[in-house]
Design an enzyme around this catalytic site. Structure first.
Site, PDB file in Angstrom:
ATOM      1  N   LYS A 210       0.843  -1.200   0.000  1.00 31.94           N
ATOM      2  CA  LYS A 210       0.000   0.000   0.000  1.00 31.94           C
ATOM      3  C   LYS A 210       0.880   1.251   0.000  1.00 31.94           C
ATOM      4  CE  LYS A 210      -3.541   2.247   2.800  1.00 31.94           C
ATOM      5  NZ  LYS A 210      -4.451   2.131   3.937  1.00 31.94           N
ATOM      6  N   GLU A 216      10.569  -4.876   4.509  1.00 33.90           N
ATOM      7  CA  GLU A 216      10.649  -6.282   4.100  1.00 33.90           C
ATOM      8  C   GLU A 216      10.302  -6.428   2.624  1.00 33.90           C
ATOM      9  OE1 GLU A 216       9.105  -5.050   6.737  1.00 33.90           O
ATOM     10  OE2 GLU A 216       8.996  -6.466   8.396  1.00 33.90           O
ATOM     11  N   GLY A 271      -4.997  -1.996   5.168  1.00 32.23           N
ATOM     12  CA  GLY A 271      -4.206  -3.141   4.708  1.00 32.23           C
ATOM     13  C   GLY A 271      -4.903  -4.467   4.959  1.00 32.23           C
ATOM     14  N   ARG A 272      -5.383  -4.669   6.180  1.00 28.27           N
ATOM     15  CA  ARG A 272      -5.978  -5.970   6.519  1.00 28.27           C
ATOM     16  C   ARG A 272      -7.410  -6.117   5.979  1.00 28.27           C
ATOM     17  NH1 ARG A 272      -4.778  -2.868  10.642  1.00 28.27           N
ATOM     18  NH2 ARG A 272      -6.376  -2.039  12.038  1.00 28.27           N
ATOM     19  N   GLU A 357      -5.032  -7.023  15.187  1.00 25.82           N
ATOM     20  CA  GLU A 357      -4.484  -5.725  14.793  1.00 25.82           C
ATOM     21  C   GLU A 357      -5.585  -4.655  14.859  1.00 25.82           C
ATOM     22  OE1 GLU A 357      -0.889  -4.534  11.876  1.00 25.82           O
ATOM     23  OE2 GLU A 357      -2.635  -5.294  10.850  1.00 25.82           O
ATOM     24  N   HIS A 388      -6.220 -34.057  17.696  1.00 26.41           N
ATOM     25  CA  HIS A 388      -5.164 -34.964  18.161  1.00 26.41           C
ATOM     26  C   HIS A 388      -4.039 -34.190  18.815  1.00 26.41           C
ATOM     27  CE1 HIS A 388      -7.096 -38.321  16.096  1.00 26.41           C
ATOM     28  NE2 HIS A 388      -7.510 -37.358  15.294  1.00 26.41           N
ATOM     29  N   LYS A 517       9.378  -1.157  14.489  1.00 31.86           N
ATOM     30  CA  LYS A 517       9.933  -0.777  13.184  1.00 31.86           C
ATOM     31  C   LYS A 517      11.009   0.288  13.365  1.00 31.86           C
ATOM     32  CE  LYS A 517       6.057  -1.031   9.946  1.00 31.86           C
ATOM     33  NZ  LYS A 517       5.214  -0.249   9.070  1.00 31.86           N
TER      34      LYS A 517
HETATM   35  C1  G6Q Z   1      -2.574  -3.922   7.908  1.00 31.98           C
HETATM   36  C2  G6Q Z   1      -1.322  -3.422   8.436  1.00 31.98           C
HETATM   37  C3  G6Q Z   1      -0.070  -4.093   7.907  1.00 31.98           C
HETATM   38  C4  G6Q Z   1       0.293  -3.733   6.479  1.00 31.98           C
HETATM   39  C5  G6Q Z   1       1.730  -4.187   6.222  1.00 31.98           C
HETATM   40  C6  G6Q Z   1       2.167  -3.961   4.801  1.00 31.98           C
HETATM   41  O1  G6Q Z   1      -3.668  -3.478   8.195  1.00 31.98           O
HETATM   42  O2  G6Q Z   1      -1.276  -2.051   8.290  1.00 31.98           O
HETATM   43  O3  G6Q Z   1      -0.155  -5.488   8.007  1.00 31.98           O
HETATM   44  O4  G6Q Z   1      -0.588  -4.309   5.586  1.00 31.98           O
HETATM   45  O5  G6Q Z   1       2.597  -3.536   7.105  1.00 31.98           O
HETATM   46  O6  G6Q Z   1       2.078  -2.616   4.460  1.00 31.98           O
HETATM   47  P1  G6Q Z   1       2.246  -2.152   2.978  1.00 31.98           P
HETATM   48  O7  G6Q Z   1       1.140  -2.726   2.175  1.00 31.98           O
HETATM   49  O8  G6Q Z   1       2.209  -0.655   3.007  1.00 31.98           O
HETATM   50  O9  G6Q Z   1       3.566  -2.679   2.499  1.00 31.98           O
END
Ligand code: G6Q
Length: 550
Positions: A210, A216, A271-272, A357, A388, A517
């Site tokens: 996003k 990463e 994001g989520r 989150e 199990h 971070k």
């Molecule tokens: C989701 C969070 C988080 C995010 C990641 C990736 O709600 O904000 O999981 O999606 O940190 O972020 P980017 O899409 O910006 O790389």
């Protein structure tokens, strides 16, 4: 008082619920079922083809009334209206949470800041569709002219978990599509293992971020690009092998991906909550456009249900209220999600992010520290495997763990239909066993029938008793299809929102991921400079020296 060190909010509806809890907490569900032959009808609801059975909960008709009063007191209906009207319900980031627009197939306009966002949503969907169809038909070709056989999605968190979960869940719908893999972890092992047997000439990378600034993802994307360029011998190959999904055009261009190969989404998509946006591109590549639209349609059906159904019949509202009942009144610290579908094995991880989150918060919307518990720990594994392993604790441990069983009735393997019957029988049996338990008298009779008596029987007896009265919901769909998967996920999204209203939290920000971070950036800088900065505790300083300054 709940007896767990946290209070419930001091309001009339919460006080009434707490008083009622003291009266009913000792009731056993066995007795409740025995008293009321209509209990299943009374405590189950349908959303189109989806059945939600909540009869195996420690509730009476009065409990439900009091929970609904709680929802009314918290103005769930008002907040629901605000959510759907595109208001900036995410106060700390000043944003709307408008993922419902991404799957709004109704033709109804949906506004954010006075702008109908639907034309933009539809334009991106059209571009995605053209791209997906070109890749799947072999018309989109790699640099050397070969068709794409493998897609690698590079993203993390919200830009990974949804598409990863959905691609696994919908495997039977993947015929005719490329294989799809996912790289999330900055651990080089993730990228190396993924690339090990891939042919760069036929591999397409989707860089999903996003913000297009996530450490990463950018690290993995740069290494993937270097791998491709080295093997194909030219930077020019990037244009045919890299596409981006982002809200940030400039950063995508700066990375070296042509903005024409970028699929856009917007800051009102969290994001989520983003698997319905262009972040879902790998899903569409895998299962085809029709399948992706069916996923959106399933979620849209649940949006319409959530938006219009009265609270007492509203499944996400009921799920939220039941969660609060156990979290805040019984003090349940965890919540298990138990899919009886192997292909839903990533669903618990997906829901962990969605729930924890969103509602893992300690202050309310106004920034005041809350005096009550918010989100429980969400966890789970598919059945029957879990039976199990950890189910022992669910049945006989000292923790109360409310469970969600998720059950598709039919499988996709007609030649193995008897497996499916065994799977379904186990799921229903677990829910029944958790509820009924086994009394001492029953355990004694069984041991006697096995020929035990006297001291040997008495010694074993307490171990054979199950207290029962352990609550569970059943979410039953006819089959795990793109549509029913969309329905299940949207139910949880709205459940999370309703819980945020009941707890007073903002479900759409995530400041808790920031501090680590920032500190990681500082430690990395110290490692590169070869010197530990002042200000760390002695443990962190010693560990930086031990691990990074060698
Ligand atoms: C989701 C969070 C988080 C995010 C990641 C990736 O709600 O904000 O999981 O999606 O940190 O972020 P980017 O899409 O910006 O790389």
């Amino acid at each position: 008082m709940t007896g767990i060190g946290y209070e419930v909010p001091d309001t009339p509806a919460w006080r009434a619920l707490a008083a009622h809890h003291r009266v009913v907490r000792g009731l056993h569900m066995r007795a409740l079922f025995a008293q009321d032959p209509g209990r299943f009808e009374r405590f189950s609801r349908r959303v189109e083809e989806l059945l939600f059975d909540f009869s195996k909960h420690r509730i009476t008709g009065e409990t439900l009334e009091l929970l609904l009063a709680l929802a009314r007191e918290a103005d769930v209906e008002g907040w629901r209206a605000r959510l759907f009207s595109g208001e900036r319900v995410n106060l700390t980031e000043g944003r709307a949470a408008f993922h419902m627009a991404l799957r709004n197939l109704s033709g109804r306009p949906m506004h954010v800041d006075g702008e109908d966002v639907m034309p933009r949503v539809r334009a991106v969907l059209r571009r995605m569709r053209a791209f997906v169809e070109a890749v799947r038909a072999g018309d989109w070709r790699g640099h050397t002219g070969r068709a794409i056989t493998d897609v690698v999605n590079i993203g993390i968190g919200g830009s990974d978990l949804g598409p990863r979960m959905a691609c696994e869940a919908l495997r039977p719908y993947g015929r005719g599509g490329p294989r799809v893999r996912f790289v999330a972890n900055v651990d080089g092992a993730d990228l190396a293992d993924t690339l090990a047997d891939l042919d760069p000439e036929t591999t397409l990378f989707v860089v999903a971020s996003k913000t297009f600034s996530t450490q990463e993802t950018l690290t993995n994307a740069r290494s993937a690009r270097a791998w491709l360029v080295e093997r194909l011998g030219t930077e020019a190959a990037v244009a045919r092998h890299f596409v981006a999904v982002s809200t940030h055009r400039e950063r995508v261009a700066a990375f070296g991906i042509d903005p024409d190969n970028m699929f856009e989404f917007w800051d009102w998509v969290g994001g989520r909550y983003s698997m319905w946006s262009a972040i879902g591109l790998p899903i569409a590549l895998r299962i085809g456009w029709e399948g992706f639209e069916a996923l959106l349609a399933g979620a849209h059906a649940v949006d319409e249900h959530f938006r219009t159904a009265p609270l007492a019949d509203n499944v996400p509202v009921l799920m939220a209220l039941l969660g609060v009942w156990y979290r805040n009144l019984f003090g349940a610290a965890t919540h298990a999600v138990l899919p009886y579908a192997e292909r839903l094995r990533r669903l618990p991880a997906y829901l962990q992010q969605l729930e924890m989150e969103s509602n893992g918060k300690r202050v309310d919307r106004a920034g005041r520290v809350v005096g009550w518990h918010t989100c429980p720990v969400v966890w789970g594994e598919p059945g029957t495997n879990g039976q199990h392993a950890f189910f022992q604790l669910l049945h006989q441990g000292t923790e109360l763990v409310p469970c969600d069983f998720i059950l598709p009735v039919e499988g996709h393997e007609p030649e193995l239909a008897h497996h499916q019957r065994i799977l379904v029988a186990n799921c229903l049996a677990q829910a029944e066993a958790l509820m009924r338990g086994r009394t001492e008298a029953e355990a004694r009779a069984e041991l006697e029938a096995e020929g035990l008596s006297g001291e040997a029987l008495e010694r074993l007896l307490p171990h054979k008793v199950f207290p029962g009265n352990r609550p569970s919901s059943l979410i039953v769909v006819p089959r795990l299809t793109p549509r029913t998967l969309g329905m299940i996920v949207a139910l949880y999204e709205h459940k999370v929102f309703v819980q945020s209203v009941l707890w007073g939290t903002n479900a759409f920000d995530q400041w808790g991921v920031e501090l680590g971070k920032r500190l990681a950036g500082a430690i990395l800088a110290e490692a590169e400079a070869g010197q530990v900065a002042a200000g760390h505790d002695s443990s962190t300083s010693a560990l930086i020296r031990h691990c990074l300054l060698r």
